[in-house]
Scaffold this motif. Sequence first.
Motif, PDB file in Angstrom:
ATOM      1  N   UNK A 234       0.952  -1.212  -0.066  1.00  0.00           N
ATOM      2  CA  UNK A 234       0.053  -0.020  -0.036  1.00  0.00           C
ATOM      3  C   UNK A 234       0.665   1.202   0.334  1.00  0.00           C
ATOM      4  N   UNK A 235       0.180   2.327  -0.307  1.00  0.00           N
ATOM      5  CA  UNK A 235       0.868   3.701  -0.253  1.00  0.00           C
ATOM      6  C   UNK A 235       0.018   4.665   0.334  1.00  0.00           C
ATOM      7  N   UNK A 236       0.674   5.875   0.884  1.00  0.00           N
ATOM      8  CA  UNK A 236      -0.082   6.819   1.527  1.00  0.00           C
ATOM      9  C   UNK A 236      -0.981   7.906   0.606  1.00  0.00           C
ATOM     10  N   UNK A 237      -2.041   8.006   0.725  1.00  0.00           N
ATOM     11  CA  UNK A 237      -3.150   8.654   0.170  1.00  0.00           C
ATOM     12  C   UNK A 237      -2.295  10.247   0.257  1.00  0.00           C
ATOM     13  N   UNK A 238      -2.285  10.934  -0.922  1.00  0.00           N
ATOM     14  CA  UNK A 238      -1.432  12.353  -0.956  1.00  0.00           C
ATOM     15  C   UNK A 238      -2.228  13.318   0.028  1.00  0.00           C
ATOM     16  N   UNK A 239      -3.549  13.242  -0.266  1.00  0.00           N
ATOM     17  CA  UNK A 239      -4.236  14.385   0.899  1.00  0.00           C
ATOM     18  C   UNK A 239      -4.354  14.054   2.237  1.00  0.00           C
ATOM     19  N   UNK A 240      -4.242  12.698   2.611  1.00  0.00           N
ATOM     20  CA  UNK A 240      -4.598  12.399   4.049  1.00  0.00           C
ATOM     21  C   UNK A 240      -3.668  10.992   4.349  1.00  0.00           C
ATOM     22  N   UNK A 241      -2.600  11.513   5.347  1.00  0.00           N
ATOM     23  CA  UNK A 241      -1.639  10.342   5.460  1.00  0.00           C
ATOM     24  C   UNK A 241      -1.952   9.301   6.345  1.00  0.00           C
ATOM     25  N   UNK A 242      -3.384   9.487   6.838  1.00  0.00           N
ATOM     26  CA  UNK A 242      -3.763   8.433   7.616  1.00  0.00           C
ATOM     27  C   UNK A 242      -4.667   7.214   6.857  1.00  0.00           C
TER      28      UNK A 242
ATOM     29  N   UNK B 157      22.865   3.734  12.539  1.00  0.00           N
ATOM     30  CA  UNK B 157      22.540   5.352  12.597  1.00  0.00           C
ATOM     31  C   UNK B 157      21.151   5.491  12.344  1.00  0.00           C
ATOM     32  N   UNK B 158      20.380   5.732  13.030  1.00  0.00           N
ATOM     33  CA  UNK B 158      18.955   5.857  12.632  1.00  0.00           C
ATOM     34  C   UNK B 158      18.306   6.975  12.844  1.00  0.00           C
ATOM     35  N   UNK B 159      19.195   8.021  12.934  1.00  0.00           N
ATOM     36  CA  UNK B 159      18.603   9.523  13.453  1.00  0.00           C
ATOM     37  C   UNK B 159      17.848  10.071  12.138  1.00  0.00           C
ATOM     38  N   UNK B 160      18.385  10.025  10.854  1.00  0.00           N
ATOM     39  CA  UNK B 160      17.650  10.715   9.800  1.00  0.00           C
ATOM     40  C   UNK B 160      16.736   9.693   8.990  1.00  0.00           C
ATOM     41  N   UNK B 161      16.718   8.445   9.243  1.00  0.00           N
ATOM     42  CA  UNK B 161      15.940   7.450   8.743  1.00  0.00           C
ATOM     43  C   UNK B 161      14.585   7.723   9.009  1.00  0.00           C
ATOM     44  N   UNK B 162      13.618   7.482   8.359  1.00  0.00           N
ATOM     45  CA  UNK B 162      12.261   7.333   8.370  1.00  0.00           C
ATOM     46  C   UNK B 162      11.456   8.812   8.414  1.00  0.00           C
ATOM     47  N   UNK B 163      12.151   9.770   7.813  1.00  0.00           N
ATOM     48  CA  UNK B 163      11.933  11.065   7.720  1.00  0.00           C
ATOM     49  C   UNK B 163      11.068  11.134   6.405  1.00  0.00           C
ATOM     50  N   UNK B 164       9.801  11.854   6.358  1.00  0.00           N
ATOM     51  CA  UNK B 164       9.277  11.707   4.982  1.00  0.00           C
ATOM     52  C   UNK B 164       8.474  10.701   4.898  1.00  0.00           C
ATOM     53  N   UNK B 165       7.669  10.531   3.747  1.00  0.00           N
ATOM     54  CA  UNK B 165       6.737   9.428   3.793  1.00  0.00           C
ATOM     55  C   UNK B 165       7.361   8.245   3.168  1.00  0.00           C
ATOM     56  N   UNK B 166       7.189   7.130   3.680  1.00  0.00           N
ATOM     57  CA  UNK B 166       7.735   5.928   2.958  1.00  0.00           C
ATOM     58  C   UNK B 166       7.186   5.832   1.730  1.00  0.00           C
ATOM     59  N   UNK B 167       8.115   5.168   0.699  1.00  0.00           N
ATOM     60  CA  UNK B 167       7.618   4.637  -0.396  1.00  0.00           C
ATOM     61  C   UNK B 167       6.326   3.969  -0.611  1.00  0.00           C
ATOM     62  N   UNK B 168       6.427   2.616   0.308  1.00  0.00           N
ATOM     63  CA  UNK B 168       5.231   1.913   0.592  1.00  0.00           C
ATOM     64  C   UNK B 168       5.229   1.215   1.702  1.00  0.00           C
ATOM     65  N   UNK B 169       4.059   0.843   2.271  1.00  0.00           N
ATOM     66  CA  UNK B 169       3.952  -0.065   3.040  1.00  0.00           C
ATOM     67  C   UNK B 169       3.766  -1.450   2.847  1.00  0.00           C
ATOM     68  N   UNK B 170       4.424  -2.328   3.645  1.00  0.00           N
ATOM     69  CA  UNK B 170       4.158  -3.715   3.180  1.00  0.00           C
ATOM     70  C   UNK B 170       3.644  -4.427   4.544  1.00  0.00           C
TER      71      UNK B 170
ATOM     72  N   UNK C 288      -4.299   4.595   3.780  1.00  0.00           N
ATOM     73  CA  UNK C 288      -3.489   3.757   2.989  1.00  0.00           C
ATOM     74  C   UNK C 288      -3.954   3.233   2.003  1.00  0.00           C
ATOM     75  N   UNK C 289      -3.720   3.427   0.688  1.00  0.00           N
ATOM     76  CA  UNK C 289      -4.434   3.078  -0.660  1.00  0.00           C
ATOM     77  C   UNK C 289      -3.657   1.555  -0.876  1.00  0.00           C
ATOM     78  N   UNK C 290      -4.504   0.373  -0.848  1.00  0.00           N
ATOM     79  CA  UNK C 290      -3.715  -0.738  -1.065  1.00  0.00           C
ATOM     80  C   UNK C 290      -3.612  -0.917  -2.598  1.00  0.00           C
TER      81      UNK C 290
END
Length: 151
Positions: free
Chosen positions: A38-46, A78-91, A48-50
């Motif tokens: 799935x991926x996030x909807x561009x208008x609402x991050x809550x 080193x995980x400080x900068x990881x996870x910033x921004x939208x993920x490409x996909x949810x699995x 998830x579009x399968x």
Amino acid sequence: MKAFKLPAAVLFISCVFLIGYLIGKYQFNQPSREIVIAYEDENNSDIKIIKQTIKDTEKQHVIDNFFMIWMQKKPLEDTESVGEGKPDFYIMVNSPKQSVRLINAQIWFTEDGAIIGEEVGGSEKQLNYFSIPKENANYIKAHINNKEKLR
């Protein structure tokens, strides 16, 4: 009487095999594992579009390879900068027969491979981060139908 016994026996045996076949077909047709991408909807991050679901009843080899990739992931130091921004996909890896989600993760594709953020305790905010090499990331990309969202 003998002429009646042989056709009756053949009919009985045929019915038993037919019933067994039908029970097996319908009982074991439900997948035991499925991967949902799935991926996030561009208008609402809550939301998830399968995008797709890969089931072991259709593509067992893909499910097996995903599990092999998952077993070979390496923890990130080193995980400080990881996870910033939208993920490409949810699995999400599910077990429909047991109604259980086995893996809930986010993935970011990079030039070196991919970073996986695996949820801890069912929270999308708490993630353990792992890396996978480029070959494994390319395999995952090859099995995602949404090519335009890939880097």
